[in-house]
Design an enzyme around this catalytic site. Sequence first.
Site, PDB file in Angstrom:
ATOM      1  N   ARG A  14      11.670  -6.080   5.114  1.00 43.28           N
ATOM      2  CA  ARG A  14      11.612  -4.546   5.066  1.00 43.28           C
ATOM      3  C   ARG A  14      12.446  -3.790   5.858  1.00 43.28           C
ATOM      4  O   ARG A  14      12.745  -3.972   6.973  1.00 43.28           O
ATOM      5  CB  ARG A  14      10.040  -3.951   5.185  1.00 43.28           C
ATOM      6  CG  ARG A  14      10.053  -2.379   5.187  1.00 43.28           C
ATOM      7  CD  ARG A  14       8.710  -2.074   5.233  1.00 43.28           C
ATOM      8  NE  ARG A  14       7.918  -2.390   6.436  1.00 43.28           N
ATOM      9  CZ  ARG A  14       6.602  -2.361   6.306  1.00 43.28           C
ATOM     10  NH1 ARG A  14       5.852  -1.736   5.621  1.00 43.28           N
ATOM     11  NH2 ARG A  14       5.741  -2.965   7.315  1.00 43.28           N
ATOM     12  N   ARG A  42      -0.142  -9.251  13.187  1.00 45.82           N
ATOM     13  CA  ARG A  42      -0.764  -8.079  12.099  1.00 45.82           C
ATOM     14  C   ARG A  42      -1.521  -8.880  11.098  1.00 45.82           C
ATOM     15  O   ARG A  42      -2.637  -8.405  10.778  1.00 45.82           O
ATOM     16  CB  ARG A  42       0.227  -7.380  11.612  1.00 45.82           C
ATOM     17  CG  ARG A  42       0.927  -6.330  12.516  1.00 45.82           C
ATOM     18  CD  ARG A  42       2.107  -5.892  11.888  1.00 45.82           C
ATOM     19  NE  ARG A  42       1.990  -5.236  10.754  1.00 45.82           N
ATOM     20  CZ  ARG A  42       2.938  -4.924  10.046  1.00 45.82           C
ATOM     21  NH1 ARG A  42       4.340  -5.156  10.257  1.00 45.82           N
ATOM     22  NH2 ARG A  42       3.017  -4.209   8.777  1.00 45.82           N
ATOM     23  N   ARG A  44      11.383  -1.983  11.349  1.00 43.32           N
ATOM     24  CA  ARG A  44      10.290  -1.547  12.194  1.00 43.32           C
ATOM     25  C   ARG A  44      10.144  -2.506  13.215  1.00 43.32           C
ATOM     26  O   ARG A  44      10.251  -3.790  13.112  1.00 43.32           O
ATOM     27  CB  ARG A  44       9.216  -1.432  11.444  1.00 43.32           C
ATOM     28  CG  ARG A  44       8.922  -0.079  11.057  1.00 43.32           C
ATOM     29  CD  ARG A  44       7.866   0.141  10.020  1.00 43.32           C
ATOM     30  NE  ARG A  44       6.444  -0.574  10.034  1.00 43.32           N
ATOM     31  CZ  ARG A  44       5.548  -0.356   9.396  1.00 43.32           C
ATOM     32  NH1 ARG A  44       5.471   0.484   8.232  1.00 43.32           N
ATOM     33  NH2 ARG A  44       4.306  -0.928   9.593  1.00 43.32           N
ATOM     34  N   LYS A  54       0.899  -1.084   0.172  1.00 46.85           N
ATOM     35  CA  LYS A  54       0.047  -0.020   0.007  1.00 46.85           C
ATOM     36  C   LYS A  54       0.913   1.222  -0.013  1.00 46.85           C
ATOM     37  O   LYS A  54       0.624   2.172  -0.813  1.00 46.85           O
ATOM     38  CB  LYS A  54      -1.076   0.024   1.416  1.00 46.85           C
ATOM     39  CG  LYS A  54      -2.016  -1.113   1.426  1.00 46.85           C
ATOM     40  CD  LYS A  54      -2.792  -1.203   2.351  1.00 46.85           C
ATOM     41  CE  LYS A  54      -2.099  -1.060   3.764  1.00 46.85           C
ATOM     42  NZ  LYS A  54      -1.453  -2.427   4.081  1.00 46.85           N
ATOM     43  N   ARG A  83      -9.594   0.875   8.083  1.00 48.24           N
ATOM     44  CA  ARG A  83      -9.215  -0.409   8.363  1.00 48.24           C
ATOM     45  C   ARG A  83     -10.095  -1.247   9.262  1.00 48.24           C
ATOM     46  O   ARG A  83      -9.840  -2.501   9.690  1.00 48.24           O
ATOM     47  CB  ARG A  83      -7.881  -0.457   8.964  1.00 48.24           C
ATOM     48  CG  ARG A  83      -7.129  -1.582   8.982  1.00 48.24           C
ATOM     49  CD  ARG A  83      -5.841  -1.583   9.330  1.00 48.24           C
ATOM     50  NE  ARG A  83      -4.797  -0.204   9.131  1.00 48.24           N
ATOM     51  CZ  ARG A  83      -3.639  -0.447   8.752  1.00 48.24           C
ATOM     52  NH1 ARG A  83      -2.733  -1.626   9.270  1.00 48.24           N
ATOM     53  NH2 ARG A  83      -2.831   0.708   8.307  1.00 48.24           N
TER      54      ARG A  83
HETATM   55  P1  AP5 Z   1       4.919  -1.623   1.916  1.00 52.03           P
HETATM   56  O1  AP5 Z   1       4.870  -0.789   0.691  1.00 52.03           O
HETATM   57  O2  AP5 Z   1       5.605  -0.820   3.085  1.00 52.03           O
HETATM   58  O3  AP5 Z   1       3.410  -2.392   2.137  1.00 52.03           O
HETATM   59  P2  AP5 Z   1       2.264  -1.881   3.023  1.00 52.03           P
HETATM   60  O4  AP5 Z   1       1.049  -2.411   2.530  1.00 52.03           O
HETATM   61  O5  AP5 Z   1       1.992  -0.506   3.072  1.00 52.03           O
HETATM   62  O6  AP5 Z   1       2.604  -2.422   4.333  1.00 52.03           O
HETATM   63  P3  AP5 Z   1       2.700  -1.920   6.066  1.00 52.03           P
HETATM   64  O7  AP5 Z   1       3.353  -2.950   6.801  1.00 52.03           O
HETATM   65  O8  AP5 Z   1       3.227  -0.233   6.058  1.00 52.03           O
HETATM   66  O9  AP5 Z   1       1.154  -1.836   6.022  1.00 52.03           O
HETATM   67  P4  AP5 Z   1       0.241  -1.903   7.513  1.00 52.03           P
HETATM   68  O10 AP5 Z   1      -0.967  -1.758   6.907  1.00 52.03           O
HETATM   69  O11 AP5 Z   1       0.532  -3.218   8.311  1.00 52.03           O
HETATM   70  O12 AP5 Z   1       1.014  -0.789   8.258  1.00 52.03           O
HETATM   71  P5  AP5 Z   1       0.917   0.831   8.711  1.00 52.03           P
HETATM   72  O13 AP5 Z   1       2.047   1.380   8.522  1.00 52.03           O
HETATM   73  O14 AP5 Z   1      -0.293   1.284   7.687  1.00 52.03           O
HETATM   74  O15 AP5 Z   1       5.859  -2.731   1.461  1.00 52.03           O
HETATM   75  C1  AP5 Z   1       6.402  -3.574   2.314  1.00 52.03           C
HETATM   76  C2  AP5 Z   1       7.792  -4.086   1.697  1.00 52.03           C
HETATM   77  O16 AP5 Z   1       7.558  -4.848   0.614  1.00 52.03           O
HETATM   78  C3  AP5 Z   1       8.684  -3.057   1.527  1.00 52.03           C
HETATM   79  O17 AP5 Z   1       9.846  -3.376   1.816  1.00 52.03           O
HETATM   80  C4  AP5 Z   1       8.563  -2.904   0.190  1.00 52.03           C
HETATM   81  O18 AP5 Z   1       9.663  -2.115  -0.542  1.00 52.03           O
HETATM   82  C5  AP5 Z   1       8.336  -4.068  -0.477  1.00 52.03           C
HETATM   83  N1  AP5 Z   1       7.495  -4.175  -1.537  1.00 52.03           N
HETATM   84  C6  AP5 Z   1       6.179  -3.510  -1.914  1.00 52.03           C
HETATM   85  N2  AP5 Z   1       5.952  -3.957  -2.787  1.00 52.03           N
HETATM   86  C7  AP5 Z   1       6.694  -4.705  -3.467  1.00 52.03           C
HETATM   87  C8  AP5 Z   1       6.639  -5.489  -4.831  1.00 52.03           C
HETATM   88  N3  AP5 Z   1       5.745  -5.190  -5.441  1.00 52.03           N
HETATM   89  N4  AP5 Z   1       7.468  -6.488  -4.890  1.00 52.03           N
HETATM   90  C9  AP5 Z   1       8.596  -6.727  -3.972  1.00 52.03           C
HETATM   91  N5  AP5 Z   1       8.702  -5.913  -3.110  1.00 52.03           N
HETATM   92  C10 AP5 Z   1       7.915  -4.975  -2.669  1.00 52.03           C
HETATM   93  O19 AP5 Z   1       0.314   0.797   9.964  1.00 52.03           O
HETATM   94  C11 AP5 Z   1       1.194   0.212  11.035  1.00 52.03           C
HETATM   95  C12 AP5 Z   1       0.424   0.186  12.330  1.00 52.03           C
HETATM   96  O20 AP5 Z   1      -0.304   1.350  12.600  1.00 52.03           O
HETATM   97  C13 AP5 Z   1      -0.762  -1.012  12.404  1.00 52.03           C
HETATM   98  O21 AP5 Z   1      -0.442  -2.073  12.667  1.00 52.03           O
HETATM   99  C14 AP5 Z   1      -1.599  -0.077  13.579  1.00 52.03           C
HETATM  100  O22 AP5 Z   1      -1.176  -0.580  14.835  1.00 52.03           O
HETATM  101  C15 AP5 Z   1      -1.752   1.310  13.093  1.00 52.03           C
HETATM  102  N6  AP5 Z   1      -2.523   1.665  12.384  1.00 52.03           N
HETATM  103  C16 AP5 Z   1      -2.353   2.438  11.075  1.00 52.03           C
HETATM  104  N7  AP5 Z   1      -3.782   2.520  10.420  1.00 52.03           N
HETATM  105  C17 AP5 Z   1      -4.423   2.111  11.228  1.00 52.03           C
HETATM  106  C18 AP5 Z   1      -5.926   2.341  11.186  1.00 52.03           C
HETATM  107  N8  AP5 Z   1      -6.555   2.839  10.157  1.00 52.03           N
HETATM  108  N9  AP5 Z   1      -6.602   1.973  12.334  1.00 52.03           N
HETATM  109  C19 AP5 Z   1      -6.052   1.212  13.530  1.00 52.03           C
HETATM  110  N10 AP5 Z   1      -4.675   1.343  13.456  1.00 52.03           N
HETATM  111  C20 AP5 Z   1      -3.937   1.717  12.415  1.00 52.03           C
END
Ligand code: AP5
Length: 226
Positions: A132, A176, A165, A19, A93
């Site tokens: 990552r 997660r 992280r 994402k 979410r």
């Molecule tokens: P990346 O692009 O970082 O993936 P992502 O889907 O953004 O993963 P996140 O772990 O950031 O999502 P998340 O939803 O768990 O965490 P968030 O930060 O929103 O890619 C991942 C890796 O793969 C990277 O190394 C990238 O380089 C690689 N990659 C990407 N695409 C690729 C491809 N095509 N091929 C190969 N490699 C690739 O949230 C963190 C925490 O915050 C949550 O756990 C929660 O505690 C809180 N939080 C955030 N939003 C909310 C909400 N709405 N409600 C409640 N709690 C929330």
Amino acid sequence: MAGDQAIRMALFGPPGVGKGTQAVLVENAEGIAHISTGDALRKAVADGTEVGLKAKAYMDRGELVPDDVVIAIALDSIGREGRSGFILDGFPRTVAQADALDKALAELGTPLALVVNLQAPEDELVRRLSGRRVCARCGVNYHIESKPPAVPGKCDQCGGDVIQREDDRPEAIRNRLRVYEEKTAPVISYYAGNSVLRNVDASGAADMVFERVEAVLKTVNGQSVR
Ligand code: AP5
């Protein structure tokens, strides 16, 4: 007020599906605000704000931060930064978050045009998350296999330290993915039957996934979303 040409979309999908990676590509290509609740929460933690202190324990364990906190952050960001369109990354979410978003956008008369549901196999999610690395200073994402920094441990863009992280450690990753299935996947049913929902295959290289995202962005039900 957002004009008729504004793009208002959400990127949806499990942890690690890409994402954040796709949101940055769309932001750069379309010039719209990238609103990431994960980034906003990590900034609040780094700044030591009241919200950050409350959120940190949830985030480190891979739990969702309570709805009231996240809804306030997301709607505030949309109000401040999203006037010319926005891409939501990691919000909504839960069904409660989707409902709050719908109501707020309906009041503004600017409904979501598109919810992109990114999909990839679970073993690929684990591979992406466990490999990552992020810049501790500017937040740029790396991956030890697919996108390593040029100098190991140092950010290409700002020279900051590249770290893992806390929630990308194995136990938090497992939690997660479990939390996603339990609390976040039901949001798909919330949007099902609504023409804004589009599934996109997120396997393969990031630029290939981006081509697929751009393809659905250009046309929704035969009409431009712009
Ligand atoms: P990346 O692009 O970082 O993936 P992502 O889907 O953004 O993963 P996140 O772990 O950031 O999502 P998340 O939803 O768990 O965490 P968030 O930060 O929103 O890619 C991942 C890796 O793969 C990277 O190394 C990238 O380089 C690689 N990659 C990407 N695409 C690729 C491809 N095509 N091929 C190969 N490699 C690739 O949230 C963190 C925490 O915050 C949550 O756990 C929660 O505690 C809180 N939080 C955030 N939003 C909310 C909400 N709405 N409600 C409640 N709690 C929330």
